[in-house]
Design a protein around this motif. Structure first.
Motif, PDB file in Angstrom:
ATOM      1  N   SER A  55       0.851  -1.182   0.000  1.00 42.10           N
ATOM      2  CA  SER A  55       0.000   0.000   0.000  1.00 42.10           C
ATOM      3  C   SER A  55       0.889   1.236   0.000  1.00 42.10           C
ATOM      4  O   SER A  55       1.882   1.299   0.719  1.00 42.10           O
ATOM      5  N   VAL A  56       0.532   2.210  -0.825  1.00 46.55           N
ATOM      6  CA  VAL A  56       1.311   3.439  -0.889  1.00 46.55           C
ATOM      7  C   VAL A  56       0.422   4.625  -0.513  1.00 46.55           C
ATOM      8  O   VAL A  56      -0.755   4.678  -0.869  1.00 46.55           O
ATOM      9  N   LYS A  57       0.992   5.537   0.248  1.00 43.23           N
ATOM     10  CA  LYS A  57       0.305   6.764   0.644  1.00 43.23           C
ATOM     11  C   LYS A  57       1.271   7.919   0.362  1.00 43.23           C
ATOM     12  O   LYS A  57       2.455   7.828   0.672  1.00 43.23           O
ATOM     13  N   LEU A  58       0.745   8.969  -0.246  1.00 36.75           N
ATOM     14  CA  LEU A  58       1.597  10.106  -0.599  1.00 36.75           C
ATOM     15  C   LEU A  58       1.252  11.334   0.223  1.00 36.75           C
ATOM     16  O   LEU A  58       0.088  11.573   0.526  1.00 36.75           O
ATOM     17  N   GLU A  59       2.283  12.095   0.540  1.00 38.99           N
ATOM     18  CA  GLU A  59       2.098  13.404   1.155  1.00 38.99           C
ATOM     19  C   GLU A  59       2.422  14.422   0.077  1.00 38.99           C
ATOM     20  O   GLU A  59       3.573  14.571  -0.318  1.00 38.99           O
ATOM     21  N   TYR A  60       1.388  15.088  -0.392  1.00 34.10           N
ATOM     22  CA  TYR A  60       1.559  16.077  -1.453  1.00 34.10           C
ATOM     23  C   TYR A  60       1.430  17.456  -0.833  1.00 34.10           C
ATOM     24  O   TYR A  60       0.583  17.645   0.025  1.00 34.10           O
ATOM     25  N   PRO A  61       2.196  18.433  -1.177  1.00 37.61           N
ATOM     26  CA  PRO A  61       3.195  18.503  -2.256  1.00 37.61           C
ATOM     27  C   PRO A  61       4.615  18.163  -1.797  1.00 37.61           C
ATOM     28  O   PRO A  61       5.579  18.500  -2.465  1.00 37.61           O
ATOM     29  N   TYR A  62       4.750  17.490  -0.686  1.00 35.92           N
ATOM     30  CA  TYR A  62       6.062  17.292  -0.065  1.00 35.92           C
ATOM     31  C   TYR A  62       6.897  16.179  -0.676  1.00 35.92           C
ATOM     32  O   TYR A  62       8.031  15.977  -0.281  1.00 35.92           O
ATOM     33  N   LYS A  63       6.350  15.430  -1.614  1.00 37.94           N
ATOM     34  CA  LYS A  63       7.064  14.339  -2.274  1.00 37.94           C
ATOM     35  C   LYS A  63       7.541  13.288  -1.272  1.00 37.94           C
ATOM     36  O   LYS A  63       8.689  12.845  -1.310  1.00 37.94           O
ATOM     37  N   VAL A  64       6.647  12.912  -0.374  1.00 38.54           N
ATOM     38  CA  VAL A  64       6.952  11.891   0.619  1.00 38.54           C
ATOM     39  C   VAL A  64       6.043  10.693   0.357  1.00 38.54           C
ATOM     40  O   VAL A  64       4.831  10.844   0.233  1.00 38.54           O
ATOM     41  N   ILE A  65       6.651   9.512   0.272  1.00 35.70           N
ATOM     42  CA  ILE A  65       5.918   8.268   0.026  1.00 35.70           C
ATOM     43  C   ILE A  65       6.041   7.384   1.262  1.00 35.70           C
ATOM     44  O   ILE A  65       7.144   7.176   1.776  1.00 35.70           O
ATOM     45  N   HIS A  66       4.894   6.875   1.717  1.00 36.15           N
ATOM     46  CA  HIS A  66       4.858   5.885   2.792  1.00 36.15           C
ATOM     47  C   HIS A  66       4.419   4.568   2.148  1.00 36.15           C
ATOM     48  O   HIS A  66       3.296   4.468   1.665  1.00 36.15           O
ATOM     49  N   LEU A  67       5.318   3.596   2.124  1.00 34.86           N
ATOM     50  CA  LEU A  67       5.046   2.299   1.516  1.00 34.86           C
ATOM     51  C   LEU A  67       4.848   1.280   2.624  1.00 34.86           C
ATOM     52  O   LEU A  67       5.784   0.963   3.353  1.00 34.86           O
ATOM     53  N   SER A  68       3.627   0.775   2.770  1.00 32.21           N
ATOM     54  CA  SER A  68       3.321  -0.224   3.796  1.00 32.21           C
ATOM     55  C   SER A  68       3.468  -1.624   3.206  1.00 32.21           C
ATOM     56  O   SER A  68       2.873  -1.938   2.177  1.00 32.21           O
ATOM     57  N   GLU A  91       2.852   0.013  -7.303  1.00 28.58           N
ATOM     58  CA  GLU A  91       2.768   1.093  -6.316  1.00 28.58           C
ATOM     59  C   GLU A  91       3.422   2.369  -6.827  1.00 28.58           C
ATOM     60  O   GLU A  91       2.933   3.469  -6.574  1.00 28.58           O
ATOM     61  N   ALA A  92       4.514   2.256  -7.592  1.00 29.54           N
ATOM     62  CA  ALA A  92       5.163   3.438  -8.172  1.00 29.54           C
ATOM     63  C   ALA A  92       4.230   4.125  -9.163  1.00 29.54           C
ATOM     64  O   ALA A  92       4.211   5.354  -9.263  1.00 29.54           O
ATOM     65  N   ILE A  93       3.436   3.356  -9.871  1.00 30.85           N
ATOM     66  CA  ILE A  93       2.485   3.949 -10.817  1.00 30.85           C
ATOM     67  C   ILE A  93       1.382   4.690 -10.065  1.00 30.85           C
ATOM     68  O   ILE A  93       0.859   5.691 -10.548  1.00 30.85           O
ATOM     69  N   HIS A  94       1.056   4.252  -8.862  1.00 31.89           N
ATOM     70  CA  HIS A  94       0.113   5.028  -8.042  1.00 31.89           C
ATOM     71  C   HIS A  94       0.654   6.436  -7.786  1.00 31.89           C
ATOM     72  O   HIS A  94      -0.113   7.395  -7.733  1.00 31.89           O
ATOM     73  N   VAL A  95       1.976   6.562  -7.645  1.00 29.18           N
ATOM     74  CA  VAL A  95       2.585   7.881  -7.477  1.00 29.18           C
ATOM     75  C   VAL A  95       2.317   8.714  -8.732  1.00 29.18           C
ATOM     76  O   VAL A  95       1.945   9.885  -8.656  1.00 29.18           O
ATOM     77  N   LEU A  96       2.485   8.089  -9.892  1.00 23.76           N
ATOM     78  CA  LEU A  96       2.213   8.742 -11.172  1.00 23.76           C
ATOM     79  C   LEU A  96       0.770   9.240 -11.248  1.00 23.76           C
ATOM     80  O   LEU A  96       0.489  10.336 -11.720  1.00 23.76           O
ATOM     81  N   MET A  97      -0.141   8.435 -10.735  1.00 24.85           N
ATOM     82  CA  MET A  97      -1.571   8.737 -10.873  1.00 24.85           C
ATOM     83  C   MET A  97      -2.148   9.542  -9.714  1.00 24.85           C
ATOM     84  O   MET A  97      -3.311   9.922  -9.754  1.00 24.85           O
ATOM     85  N   TRP A  98      -1.346   9.835  -8.707  1.00 21.11           N
ATOM     86  CA  TRP A  98      -1.880  10.468  -7.510  1.00 21.11           C
ATOM     87  C   TRP A  98      -2.622  11.762  -7.807  1.00 21.11           C
ATOM     88  O   TRP A  98      -3.724  11.976  -7.339  1.00 21.11           O
TER      89      TRP A  98
END
Length: 135
Positions: A55-68, A91-98
């Protein structure tokens, strides 16, 4: 060295390998400047995935990824290493689509519809990139 320390050392090795693989995919997707926190079930902030996988969670706009990472992935890392690599691409593609997902949430649709659409598109992109990388 005690068994407890060996186990902790092994978990840290797995955490590092997972992080390196995630950065590999982010680099292929042309993402830079991100911080990554690879979280195991005992870590603060770890979240269980609705699908039971990563599972991936992003903190935007800080460019921080939490990968569980679920316990099953840790326990069976050697057996599932190639599958985990593909899961990390997903999960990396989720970053692309966030950003797309974030914008769509402000429109008139249900979360379930949006989540389903994002998963379908992410799976498709994962398959395409995975095949390209194998060539």
């Amino acid at each position: 060295m005690s068994n407890h320390n060996m186990k902790k050392t092994e978990k840290e090795r797995i955490r590092k390998e997972i992080g390196n693989t995630m950065f590999y995919w982010l680099d292929i997707l042309k993402f830079s400047g991100y911080s990554l926190y690879t979280l195991f079930p005992e870590d603060e902030g770890w979240e269980e995935s609705s699908t039971g996988g990563l599972s991936v969670k992003l903190e935007y706009p800080y460019k921080v990824i939490h990968l569980s990472v679920p316990q099953d992935y840790i326990d069976n890392y050697k057996l599932k290493e190639s599958n985990i690599k593909d899961s990390l691409l997903h999960e990396a593609i989720h970053v692309l689509m966030w950003k797309l997902s974030h914008l769509a949430q402000s429109r008139w649709c249900t979360f379930e519809q949006l989540d389903s659409c994002e998963e379908e598109l992410t799976d498709h992109i994962t398959n395409v990139i995975s095949e390209l990388v194998k060539k």
